[in-house]
Write a protein that holds these residues in place. Sequence first.
Motif, PDB file in Angstrom:
ATOM      1  N   GLY A 119       1.135  -1.049   0.138  1.00  0.00           N
ATOM      2  CA  GLY A 119       0.370  -0.251   0.013  1.00  0.00           C
ATOM      3  C   GLY A 119       0.877   1.207   0.070  1.00  0.00           C
ATOM      4  N   ASP A 120       1.972   1.010   0.310  1.00  0.00           N
ATOM      5  CA  ASP A 120       3.181   2.125   0.625  1.00  0.00           C
ATOM      6  C   ASP A 120       3.562   2.693  -1.089  1.00  0.00           C
ATOM      7  N   ARG A 124       5.556  -0.286  -3.441  1.00  0.00           N
ATOM      8  CA  ARG A 124       5.118  -0.499  -4.545  1.00  0.00           C
ATOM      9  C   ARG A 124       5.954   0.355  -5.693  1.00  0.00           C
ATOM     10  N   LEU A 125       6.392   1.639  -5.649  1.00  0.00           N
ATOM     11  CA  LEU A 125       7.702   1.637  -6.553  1.00  0.00           C
ATOM     12  C   LEU A 125       9.059  -0.088  -6.067  1.00  0.00           C
ATOM     13  N   ARG A 126       9.032  -0.267  -5.645  1.00  0.00           N
ATOM     14  CA  ARG A 126      10.624  -0.516  -5.347  1.00  0.00           C
ATOM     15  C   ARG A 126      10.210  -2.166  -5.596  1.00  0.00           C
ATOM     16  N   ARG A 127       9.016  -2.597  -5.625  1.00  0.00           N
ATOM     17  CA  ARG A 127       7.950  -3.722  -6.456  1.00  0.00           C
ATOM     18  C   ARG A 127       8.202  -3.497  -7.692  1.00  0.00           C
ATOM     19  N   ASP A 169       0.960   9.676  -5.889  1.00  0.00           N
ATOM     20  CA  ASP A 169       1.338   9.384  -4.530  1.00  0.00           C
ATOM     21  C   ASP A 169       2.306   9.413  -3.700  1.00  0.00           C
ATOM     22  N   THR A 170       3.344   9.869  -4.079  1.00  0.00           N
ATOM     23  CA  THR A 170       4.776   9.838  -3.541  1.00  0.00           C
ATOM     24  C   THR A 170       4.570  11.373  -2.473  1.00  0.00           C
ATOM     25  N   GLY A 171       3.911  12.191  -3.391  1.00  0.00           N
ATOM     26  CA  GLY A 171       3.179  13.934  -2.792  1.00  0.00           C
ATOM     27  C   GLY A 171       4.793  14.617  -3.181  1.00  0.00           C
ATOM     28  N   LEU A 172       5.112  14.516  -4.241  1.00  0.00           N
ATOM     29  CA  LEU A 172       6.123  15.762  -5.231  1.00  0.00           C
ATOM     30  C   LEU A 172       4.702  16.377  -6.355  1.00  0.00           C
TER      31      LEU A 172
END
Length: 273
Positions: A119-120, A124-127, A169-172
């Motif tokens: 969910g974080d 998700r980015l790592r996967r 979703d990163t907030g960037l």
Amino acid sequence: MVSAADRAKSPARTSVWLEGKAERGRRSAQPASLDRAKIIDATVRLLDSEGAAKFSMRRLAAELDVTAMSVYWYVDTKDDLLELALDAAFGTIRLPDAGADADAGGDGDADGDTDADAGDWRGRLRRLAVDYRAMLVRHPWVSPLVGTFLNIGPNALAFSLAIQQVMRDTGLPPRGQMGALSAVFQFVYGFGTIEGHFIARCASAGMSQDEYYREAIGTMTGAPDLGLKKYITESMEIMVSGGTGTVAEMRERDFEYALETLVAGIEAMAARG
């Protein structure tokens, strides 16, 4: 029908996904066991085992034990088939569950990832990065095709949309999301491409990765070029300082550290707003 020559003249306007090439039904003269899905699967297997340079429609037909004309009933050109195979490779990448954010906090899955990690955005980015790298390594022929075709098949688009959602979703801020996306996935593309080609080179030489590496280092160490010797010495110092292990273990360690550096960078840039 769009010929290879027409595609070369206008690569930005031609794609098997844009030309309305719906899958054709089988004619009575076609082998009952043949369909487009089987042709694509065989194409991926041949590309994996022999590489793109040796791939041909005639070789594919022999693999399928049919005539070349039977294959052309399902695809117009070799380029169309390569584009279909490219999207099939992207279909092997696991995509995050669209509802992962809402479901965070569960017990985990068979791969060892917790629902919270899924969910974080970091998890998700790592996967996505890990699976993209694995796909590039598993299919070394994919790398050049990514830049050759528009790459807008359903699987590739699903992968791209998943990445874009993670970046949102990163907030960037919106102006920084594409730059961050490029930083991560162009890094993964380069890392996976070099890794895949190195593994293929070792296999063609009949050596393990460690054997090939030791022989290459030994050859370069004995070279009379002082600049090359200096490069080898300093490179070895850096590698030893990072820890020892097999080539695969060192590569894994480097990839994980580089990816975490990029994640930390995204966090820092998001905090700066």
